[in-house]
Design a protein around this motif. Structure first.
Motif, PDB file in Angstrom:
ATOM      1  N   SER A 102      96.260  91.646 -33.343  1.00 27.74           N
ATOM      2  CA  SER A 102      95.450  90.457 -33.598  1.00 27.74           C
ATOM      3  C   SER A 102      94.131  90.914 -34.215  1.00 27.74           C
ATOM      4  N   GLY A 103      93.373  89.938 -34.736  1.00 23.47           N
ATOM      5  CA  GLY A 103      92.106  90.285 -35.367  1.00 23.47           C
ATOM      6  C   GLY A 103      91.191  91.058 -34.434  1.00 23.47           C
ATOM      7  N   GLY A 104      91.105  90.613 -33.192  1.00 27.09           N
ATOM      8  CA  GLY A 104      90.243  91.284 -32.227  1.00 27.09           C
ATOM      9  C   GLY A 104      90.704  92.701 -31.941  1.00 27.09           C
ATOM     10  N   GLN A 112      89.855  94.989 -34.726  1.00 25.54           N
ATOM     11  CA  GLN A 112      88.449  95.361 -34.667  1.00 25.54           C
ATOM     12  C   GLN A 112      88.231  96.450 -33.616  1.00 25.54           C
ATOM     13  N   VAL A 121      86.270  86.586 -28.107  1.00 23.93           N
ATOM     14  CA  VAL A 121      86.545  87.943 -28.587  1.00 23.93           C
ATOM     15  C   VAL A 121      85.257  88.593 -29.076  1.00 23.93           C
ATOM     16  N   GLN A 122      84.455  87.790 -29.751  1.00 21.21           N
ATOM     17  CA  GLN A 122      83.172  88.274 -30.248  1.00 21.21           C
ATOM     18  C   GLN A 122      82.336  88.827 -29.086  1.00 21.21           C
ATOM     19  N   LEU A 125      85.927  86.285 -35.894  1.00 17.78           N
ATOM     20  CA  LEU A 125      86.599  86.347 -34.595  1.00 17.78           C
ATOM     21  C   LEU A 125      86.091  85.176 -33.750  1.00 17.78           C
ATOM     22  N   THR A 180      81.983  91.214 -35.914  1.00 14.54           N
ATOM     23  CA  THR A 180      82.567  90.104 -35.158  1.00 14.54           C
ATOM     24  C   THR A 180      82.736  88.833 -35.967  1.00 14.54           C
TER      25      THR A 180
END
Ligand code: ATP
Ligand code: MG
Lengths: 340, 302, 323
Positions: C158-160, C163, C191-192, C187, C184
């Motif tokens: 996933s995007g998080g 990262q 998650v950020q 996101l 961030t």
């Protein structure tokens, strides 16, 4: 994933079915079959045998009966579909029977298998060299984009692309046979009685110029495609990451750019198979290399239709199959597709 | 259109290609004025006049029938150009129509047409062309038709993708909304926008058609009533030019083909650079990044 | 934490960068100077296009071909990075200075596994494969990714997670300085928050120095020790967080804060800054912010203000000079 593979195989089958139909119609409808039977080389008994083998006394297919110029007086429709020329054609194909050559009176299937290997050898050697060299040149040209090196590679590729394959072959043959003492053609020196390694060496010298022609003709295209793909890849963010990671230029080109750019090459090689076959026909003709291409050339000259038909069918089906393989290979190589 | 012309004039590859094509065209048009001999003229053949070396009388030497290679070469341009233009016209018309319809209507029609295109795309061109010409009569007309109907797949795909991108534009959507006839929209709104790309593509189709014609002719499937560059090579190759060392009979026709095809390729490349320019810059390019005094980098990159 | 008095890890002096395009020359950074103390987090804020990414890339000498550093010094541990040879610079990258790029979606190679991409940098240091494999597990654990997922490809994350993987990769060689360019953005809030939490925690554990680029003043307030406010390629204000939020000196900083929702005073009206940031190839004479500044005075249109010391930090504004 399995679904994807099945769908691709399905399309390949459909394409092959189309090729079979095309092949049938070309030779049975466009190529007037009565002409087959008027060939002066054939004896009355042979003609009779051909009639029976291809069911030439039967309707072409069910309702296309009128297309059959030597039809017996049967009513137009309502003919048993299994009792037609098309059915005979299919069942012969299933049995691996492609008919008999008018010229040599040998079974076409046997004749073609013999020559298929020579063509594969030539295509294989030429393509592998062209791909490797083309990829390296394209990689370097993209890396050095907009420099003198890049421009000369670009113009060189366009020029090579513009060369008629057979003419390049003729020039190389002229040069090789007159100044380098290379053989004038063929696969090996006839009647030399060489065996073992010596024979392989002999075949190698015969293979040299045809392979060189093949390679030169295809380098240009692979280079151009590789150049543009690598240019795309090198402007991706992950290349900047790789650079920020302190990897050397060589490492970035090898581990990131090359790897990512290889994927499109697989597709291009597959799409190019048509051109590859065209190249093989011309090169084999120039160098009398006894492959399928030369077979086609000879069959045209001798109006040997069964051989021409068989060779066309074999080439077309091989190209379709090779395409599916490349397609599946691509699916397998790209994790984004494989694991989707 | 004016902008396009301006851009082309600034594109070196395109200009060189255009000049090469125009020169060939001029040669073909003024063939009777330029050629020292008339190829159709009957001549008395002596042993000395077969494969005679280049001389003042025959600057490119003579061929297997004692004819002047230069004259044959000049007239041969006519055949290549004829086949190139007419065959590619057929290809572009078929491919353009299929591409426009497929892209514009989408859905089932698109699916069907593209599948068909894929199938035709896979079947190898040259063997099919050989079979088709061998089964019919190798007349110039037949050769043009065969090459034409085998060369449309690339155009179809290209035109389709361009049509798809064009049809989402505002004024097309607006025309649709006010209930304009689809054919009207296709002709008046979409076609003009797809045309430049089609022209660029045509140039490349021409080059392929010329190459295909020469290959067919070389394989012995040329029109016997004309003499194309491919046929000149076929005659020279099969009638002993190799063994007589008559390179002049092999060189000129081949160079002619390369010249014309390269002209088309360069022009096509030029068109492409104008129509979708790309920056060609990337992360590994060495920039003279730092313009500072006393920096090592400056010395390192020179 | 800001009172921890330590030597400066990074000191930038008079950094000036141009982009050369076919038509014009754009000055993307002008005379940028600032210092970052060892172990601190510097927040870099400013509107889109003000040169934040350019600044980060210039520090690492990773500018695109069009970019050109025309003046300045980047002192890292006292060594000027801009005057190192290409090879010396390359050996510093990732060993000492790592970067997490804006939008990790494309920053990871799609056809290599996450493990491979981390291992790649580890092997540069030490060609031992088993120790590298162990380190990969350790790193992934540190950022909260299960080791069973290390053999996966970026598109499976996933995007998080991507990262986090990027952060793990950045920490692989124990760098002294980590640059995070909008780590961030794109996101979701949860998650950020997790990612920021992670950065803070890692800073405490590993004594990292972090340059954090962000659009979000809330993030700056939460995690940074000092902040750098940029406007149109110049530094508007550079000061400790307290000063920035409680006593902003530069009119632009004040305007930025006015445009930012403050949770403690929910009723106050948000003020957007009228006008647009300057075009870099057509800069106004004098102060770049003058055309949009509500407190503009005559001299602003004529003379470029220089960075001057104000109580706790630095700012470039003529108003402060006259005071
Ligand atoms: N390769 C380039 N060529 C020319 N100009 C560029 C290039 N890259 C950036 N610029 C210009 O430099 C200026 C600063 O860009 P930069 O990417 O540093 O902004 P940013 O502050 O990171 O913005 P964002 O918050 O949107 O990421 C912009 O005006 C941009 O248009
Ligand atoms: Mg940015």
């Amino acid at each position: 994933m399995t679904k994807l593979i099945l769908r691709k195989l399905g399309w390949a089958l459909l394409t092959i079915a189309f090729v079979l139909l095309l092949n049938f119609f070309l030779f049975r409808v466009m190529g007037d079959p009565t002409r087959l039977l008027k060939d002066p080389r054939l004896s009355q008994a042979t003609i009779e045998a051909i009639r029976v083998r291809f069911g030439l006394d039967k309707p072409v297919i069910n309702c296309f009966e009128t297309l059959n110029p030597i039809k017996a007086s049967l009513n137009a429709c309502g003919v048993n579909p299994f009792n037609t020329q098309f059915a005979a054609y299919l069942s012969n194909l299933l049995k691996g029977d492609l008919g008999v050559s008018f010229h040599s009176q040998r079974p076409v299937a046997e004749l073609l298998t013999e020559r298929l290997w020579n063509t594969l050898l030539l295509i294989g050697a030429g393509q592998i060299l062209a791909i490797i060299i083309g990829i390296i040149l394209g990689l370097v040209a993209a890396w050095k984009a907009r420099t003198v090196l890049d421009y000369s590679a670009l113009v060189g590729s366009l020029t090579v692309w513009s060369l008629p394959t057979f003419w390049l072959g003729i020039l190389l043959l002229f040069w090789g046979s007159n100044y380098l003492g290379l053989p004038l053609g063929g696969k090996e020196t006839i009647g030399s009685g060489l065996t073992g390694l010596k024979r392989l060496g002999d075949i190698g010298t015969h293979l040299l110029l045809p392979t060189l022609t093949f390679t030169l003709v295809f380098i240009g295209e692979y280079m151009l495609i590789m150049r543009s793909t690598v240019l795309d890849v090198l402007s991706e963010d992950y290349i900047l990451t790789a650079k920020a990671k302190g990897l050397s230029t060589f490492q970035i080109l090898k581990d990131h750019a090359l790897r990512n750019a290889m994927l499109p090459i697989v597709t291009i090689v597959a799409l190019n198979l048509g051109f590859t076959v065209a190249g093989a026909i011309q090169i084999e003709t120039v160098f009398s290399w006894p492959g399928l291409g030369l077979t086609i050339f000879e069959a045209v000259g001798r109006r040997d239709y069964p051989v021409l038909q068989g060779a066309f069918l074999l080439l077309a089906v091989s190209v379709v199959l090779a395409n599916v393989i490349a397609d599946l290979l691509y699916t397998f190589l790209d994790p984004r597709v494989r694991l989707a | 259109m004016r902008d396009f012309w301006q851009a082309l004039r600034r594109n070196r590859m395109g200009v060189i290609g255009l000049i090469m094509i125009v020169l060939t065209l001029l040669m073909a048009i003024f063939a009777p004025l330029l050629a020292p001999y008339n190829p159709k003229e009957r001549i008395r053949v002596t042993l000395d006049s077969i494969y005679a070396k280049p001389s003042l009388e025959h600057p490119f030497g003579t061929d297997d029938a004692g004819k002047d290679v230069l004259s044959n070469f000049i007239y041969g341009a006519r055949v290549s150009l004829t086949v190139g233009f007419f065959a590619s016209f057929i290809s572009v018309v078929i491919g353009g129509t299929i591409g426009l319809i497929s892209g514009f209507f989408g859905g089932k029609i698109d699916n069907l047409l593209m599948r068909f295109t894929d199938i035709v795309l896979v079947i190898p061109d040259l063997p099919l062309a050989v079979v088709l010409v061998a089964l019919t009569k190798p007349s110039l007309m037949n050769i043009i038709i065969v090459i034409g109907i085998l060369g449309w797949t690339g155009t179809a795909r290209l035109v389709r993708s361009q049509t798809i991108s064009v049809k989402e534009r505002k004024f097309v959507l607006r025309a649709k909304a006010i209930g304009a006839h689809p054919l009207y929209i296709l002709r008046n709104h979409i076609f003009p926008l797809v045309l430049p790309l089609m022209i660029a593509n045509t140039v490349l189709v021409i080059s392929l058609a010329i190459l295909n014609e020469s290959a067919l002719a070389f394989l012995g499937l040329g029109d016997p009533s004309t003499l194309s560059w491919g046929q000149m090579l076929n005659f020279a190759f099969t009638r002993g030019a190799m063994s007589s060392g008559a390179w002049w009979a092999l060189l000129a026709p081949g160079l002619g083909i390369v010249w014309l095809v390269l002209g088309c390729t360069l022009l096509g490349q030029g068109f492409q650079q104008i129509l979708n320019p790309r920056l060609e810059s990337h992360h590994l390019q060495k920039s003279e990044m730092i313009a500072l005094e006393g920096s090592h980098v400056q010395q390192a990159t020179g | 934490m800001s009172n921890k008095q330590q030597a400066n890890l990074l000191e930038v002096r008079g950094l000036t960068v141009d982009y050369l395009t076919e038509k014009a020359k754009a000055r993307a950074l002008e005379n940028v100077s600032f210092k970052v103390a060892q172990g601190s987090i510097l927040g870099i804020v400013g509107e889109s296009g003000c040169g934040k990414t350019t600044l980060m890339l210039a520090l690492l000498r990773l500018l695109p071909q069009a970019g050109r550093i025309v003046a300045g010094e980047v002192l890292f541990n006292g060594r000027d990075l801009l005057r190192l040879s290409e090879n010396d610079m390359r050996s510093l990258r990732w060993q000492d200075l790592a970067i997490i790029f804006q939008g990790a979606m494309n920053a990871l190679n799609p056809v290599k596994t996450v493990e491979d991409q981390i291992t790649e940098v580890l092997l540069r240091q030490n060609p031992n494969k088993t120790s590298a494999a162990k380190r990969v597990d350790e790193l992934l654990e540190m950022v909260g990714i299960g080791r069973n997922r290390k053999g996966q490809y970026p598109h499976q994350f996933s995007g998080g997670m991507r990262q986090r993987a990027m952060i793990a990769m950045a920490l692989a060689c124990n760098p002294k300085l980590v640059i995070a360019d909008e780590p961030t953005t794109a996101l979701d809030v949860m998650v950020q928050a997790q990612i920021l939490e992670l950065l803070l925690q890692l800073r405490a554990e590993l004594d990292l120095t972090i340059l954090l680029v962000t659009h979000d003043l809330g993030v700056v307030a939460e995690v940074c020790d000092t902040a750098l406010v940029m406007y149109g390629g110049v530094i508007a204000e550079h000061a400790p967080i307290d000063a920035i939020f409680n006593a902003p000196s530069h009119p632009y900083t004040q305007a930025l804060l006015g445009a930012f929702p403050d949770h403690t005073k929910p009723k106050t009206q948000l003020l957007s800054i009228p006008g647009y940031p300057p075009k870099l190839d057509a800069l106004p004479p004098g102060c770049r912010f003058a055309p949009r500044c509500s407190q503009v005075i005559d001299i602003c249109q004529l003379k470029t203000p220089s960075l001057i010391k104000v109580s706790d930090g630095f700012a470039s504004c003529h108003l402060l000079e006259t005071l």
